[in-house]
Scaffold this active site. Structure first.
Site, PDB file in Angstrom:
ATOM      1  N   ASP A   1     -21.292   5.632  14.001  1.00 33.48           N
ATOM      2  CA  ASP A   1     -20.616   6.901  13.754  1.00 33.48           C
ATOM      3  C   ASP A   1     -21.435   7.749  12.779  1.00 33.48           C
ATOM      4  O   ASP A   1     -22.664   7.752  12.845  1.00 33.48           O
ATOM      5  CB  ASP A   1     -19.218   6.596  13.184  1.00 33.48           C
ATOM      6  CG  ASP A   1     -18.177   7.626  13.574  1.00 33.48           C
ATOM      7  OD1 ASP A   1     -18.259   8.760  13.065  1.00 33.48           O
ATOM      8  OD2 ASP A   1     -17.273   7.290  14.353  1.00 33.48           O
TER       9      ASP A   1
ATOM     10  N   ASN B   1     -11.643  14.056  24.232  1.00 33.78           N
ATOM     11  CA  ASN B   1     -10.629  14.980  23.723  1.00 33.78           C
ATOM     12  C   ASN B   1     -10.574  16.285  24.504  1.00 33.78           C
ATOM     13  O   ASN B   1     -10.290  17.343  23.945  1.00 33.78           O
ATOM     14  CB  ASN B   1     -10.899  15.281  22.243  1.00 33.78           C
ATOM     15  CG  ASN B   1     -10.870  14.038  21.378  1.00 33.78           C
ATOM     16  OD1 ASN B   1     -10.147  13.092  21.653  1.00 33.78           O
ATOM     17  ND2 ASN B   1     -11.671  14.050  20.322  1.00 33.78           N
TER      18      ASN B   1
ATOM     19  N   ASN C   1      -3.453  -4.086  -1.624  1.00 32.24           N
ATOM     20  CA  ASN C   1      -4.219  -3.857  -2.854  1.00 32.24           C
ATOM     21  C   ASN C   1      -3.589  -2.763  -3.703  1.00 32.24           C
ATOM     22  O   ASN C   1      -4.190  -2.318  -4.680  1.00 32.24           O
ATOM     23  CB  ASN C   1      -5.683  -3.511  -2.527  1.00 32.24           C
ATOM     24  CG  ASN C   1      -5.820  -2.237  -1.702  1.00 32.24           C
ATOM     25  OD1 ASN C   1      -4.848  -1.755  -1.122  1.00 32.24           O
ATOM     26  ND2 ASN C   1      -7.025  -1.691  -1.647  1.00 32.24           N
TER      27      ASN C   1
ATOM     28  N   ALA D   1     -17.407   5.795  27.383  1.00 33.69           N
ATOM     29  CA  ALA D   1     -16.130   5.133  27.657  1.00 33.69           C
ATOM     30  C   ALA D   1     -15.997   4.705  29.115  1.00 33.69           C
ATOM     31  O   ALA D   1     -15.399   3.667  29.415  1.00 33.69           O
ATOM     32  CB  ALA D   1     -14.977   6.064  27.275  1.00 33.69           C
TER      33      ALA D   1
ATOM     34  N   ILE E   1      -3.764   3.020   2.167  1.00 35.10           N
ATOM     35  CA  ILE E   1      -3.231   2.591   3.453  1.00 35.10           C
ATOM     36  C   ILE E   1      -3.560   1.124   3.722  1.00 35.10           C
ATOM     37  O   ILE E   1      -4.166   0.443   2.893  1.00 35.10           O
ATOM     38  CB  ILE E   1      -3.802   3.464   4.588  1.00 35.10           C
ATOM     39  CG1 ILE E   1      -5.336   3.290   4.677  1.00 35.10           C
ATOM     40  CG2 ILE E   1      -3.439   4.932   4.383  1.00 35.10           C
ATOM     41  CD1 ILE E   1      -5.950   3.867   5.943  1.00 35.10           C
TER      42      ILE E   1
ATOM     43  N   SER F   1     -10.934   9.467  18.976  1.00 36.98           N
ATOM     44  CA  SER F   1     -11.752   8.819  17.933  1.00 36.98           C
ATOM     45  C   SER F   1     -10.903   7.974  17.000  1.00 36.98           C
ATOM     46  O   SER F   1     -11.388   7.000  16.430  1.00 36.98           O
ATOM     47  CB  SER F   1     -12.484   9.876  17.093  1.00 36.98           C
ATOM     48  OG  SER F   1     -13.606  10.370  17.743  1.00 36.98           O
TER      49      SER F   1
ATOM     50  N   ASP G   1     -31.685  12.069  13.922  1.00 30.64           N
ATOM     51  CA  ASP G   1     -32.650  13.098  14.314  1.00 30.64           C
ATOM     52  C   ASP G   1     -33.591  12.658  15.414  1.00 30.64           C
ATOM     53  O   ASP G   1     -34.747  13.083  15.469  1.00 30.64           O
ATOM     54  CB  ASP G   1     -33.450  13.564  13.088  1.00 30.64           C
ATOM     55  CG  ASP G   1     -32.563  14.097  11.983  1.00 30.64           C
ATOM     56  OD1 ASP G   1     -31.593  14.797  12.307  1.00 30.64           O
ATOM     57  OD2 ASP G   1     -32.843  13.812  10.800  1.00 30.64           O
TER      58      ASP G   1
ATOM     59  N   ASP H   1       0.843  -1.189   0.000  1.00 29.27           N
ATOM     60  CA  ASP H   1       0.000   0.000   0.000  1.00 29.27           C
ATOM     61  C   ASP H   1       0.885   1.249   0.000  1.00 29.27           C
ATOM     62  O   ASP H   1       1.710   1.427   0.901  1.00 29.27           O
ATOM     63  CB  ASP H   1      -0.919  -0.016   1.221  1.00 29.27           C
ATOM     64  CG  ASP H   1      -1.788  -1.258   1.241  1.00 29.27           C
ATOM     65  OD1 ASP H   1      -2.823  -1.262   0.561  1.00 29.27           O
ATOM     66  OD2 ASP H   1      -1.418  -2.233   1.914  1.00 29.27           O
TER      67      ASP H   1
ATOM     68  N   HIS I   1     -16.011  11.517   9.291  1.00 27.74           N
ATOM     69  CA  HIS I   1     -15.462  10.955  10.525  1.00 27.74           C
ATOM     70  C   HIS I   1     -15.542   9.430  10.526  1.00 27.74           C
ATOM     71  O   HIS I   1     -14.540   8.742  10.806  1.00 27.74           O
ATOM     72  CB  HIS I   1     -16.224  11.544  11.713  1.00 27.74           C
ATOM     73  CG  HIS I   1     -15.650  11.211  13.053  1.00 27.74           C
ATOM     74  ND1 HIS I   1     -16.021  10.087  13.758  1.00 27.74           N
ATOM     75  CD2 HIS I   1     -14.750  11.864  13.840  1.00 27.74           C
ATOM     76  CE1 HIS I   1     -15.383  10.058  14.917  1.00 27.74           C
ATOM     77  NE2 HIS I   1     -14.595  11.130  15.000  1.00 27.74           N
TER      78      HIS I   1
ATOM     79  N   ASP J   1     -10.432   1.716  -0.843  1.00 32.02           N
ATOM     80  CA  ASP J   1      -9.744   0.960   0.196  1.00 32.02           C
ATOM     81  C   ASP J   1     -10.706   0.252   1.146  1.00 32.02           C
ATOM     82  O   ASP J   1     -10.281  -0.425   2.085  1.00 32.02           O
ATOM     83  CB  ASP J   1      -8.812   1.880   0.994  1.00 32.02           C
ATOM     84  CG  ASP J   1      -7.363   1.433   0.965  1.00 32.02           C
ATOM     85  OD1 ASP J   1      -7.077   0.335   0.437  1.00 32.02           O
ATOM     86  OD2 ASP J   1      -6.505   2.176   1.467  1.00 32.02           O
TER      87      ASP J   1
END
Length: 298
Positions: A45, A176, A98, A187, A102, A239, A67, A13, A84, A54
């Site tokens: 997400d 964050n 491939n 978490a 990445i 994230s 919503d 890659d 995101h 990819d």
């Protein structure tokens, strides 16, 4: 057993050399034990671009709850108007070897996209809860929650308990808000693995939230991954660290599909490399994730 010299030859890659995570916390050497095949990673997400070169062929239609609907519409998860979720999915499971872009941590895993956040990246806890239940009912083995807030949600906690009881290991971003930020949910819940972020030097990221709830740390600063429309870009955050840990969990489950969520979580933290103050601490938790130690010997 592989040496670090194997890393350069591990994948063709072209952007792999920019993935510093494979140097600090090597994962490609353990692909000889499996690449996550047969394991489903749910990305709850903003959706995932299922047409990305990819990711194409490895992303299911998934579903969405938006919503405040609090119920999932099937077949609508593989679009991402925010970016995101696509970035998160690439970290966990972008296709390797491939000749494109990445290599994800678990490049053989299937991605189940569950869109619960809007194009702006915000959403309702009831939608997230519905998405978690949907992921569990769809047979997700690993559920990635690169989201959260400073307040606890009963519906989300109940959904995580449901998924955990159904056999899914749940990983969530530690937040964050930095050293003085509030405890981050989900978490900090009992059935989640809370993932903090480290830099390429192994230092805790400046934005990573501290707290006794942190379980372990993973690469999360300046992470290169997939973006909607076939692109790539860098993002930073817990994230980004969370799907790194989710990818390692997928590799573990490929190597030993009989592991329970509690066994996966215990091995992730038990094999982490201690960092910061000795033992469990509020920055790194039990330490920096070690894919080789986590997977080898299963």
């Amino acid at each position: 057993v592989h040496t670090s010299q194997d890393l350069g030859a591990a994948t063709n890659d072209p952007l792999h050399p920019q993935q510093w995570s494979d140097d600090l916390t090597p994962y490609s050497p353990v692909w000889s034990c499996g690449r996550g095949g047969g394991v489903t990673v749910a990305v709850v997400d903003t959706g995932v671009d299922g047409a990305h070169p990819d990711l194409a062929g490895r992303v299911t239609p998934g579903g969405s709850s938006l919503d405040g609907a609090a119920s999932v519409t099937s077949g609508t998860g593989s679009v991402d108007p925010n970016g995101h979720g696509t970035h998160v999915a690439g970290i966990a499971a972008a296709t390797a070897d491939n000749g494109v872009g990445i290599a994800g941590v678990a490049p053989g895993a299937t991605v189940l996209p569950v869109r619960v956040l809007s194009a702006s990246g915000s959403g309702w806890s009831t939608d997230v809860a519905a998405g978690i239940v949907f992921a569990a009912d769809q047979g997700a083995d690993v559920i990635n929650l690169s989201l959260g807030s400073g307040s606890q949600s009963t519906s989300m906690a109940n959904a995580i308990d449901y998924a955990h009881a159904g056999g899914a290991v749940v990983l969530a971003a530690a937040g964050n808000s930095g050293p003085t930020g509030p405890t981050h949910y989900p978490a900090a819940g009992p059935n989640t693995v809370a993932v903090a972020s480290v830099t390429s030097s192994g230092a805790i990221s400046g934005f990573s939230t501290w707290g006794s709830f942190v379980d372990l740390a993973a690469p999360g600063s300046s992470i290169l991954s997939t973006l909607p429309g076939g692109g790539y870009g860098y993002k930073s955050g817990t994230s980004m660290a969370t799907p790194f840990a989710a990818g390692v969990a997928a590799l573990m489950l490929d190597a030993n599909p009989t592991m329970t969520p509690d066994q996966v979580a215990a091995r992730l933290v038990g094999t982490a490399n201690d960092a910061g103050p000795a033992g469990h601490d509020v920055q790194y938790g039990h330490g920096i994730i070690d894919p080789q130690s986590a997977v080898t010997g299963l």
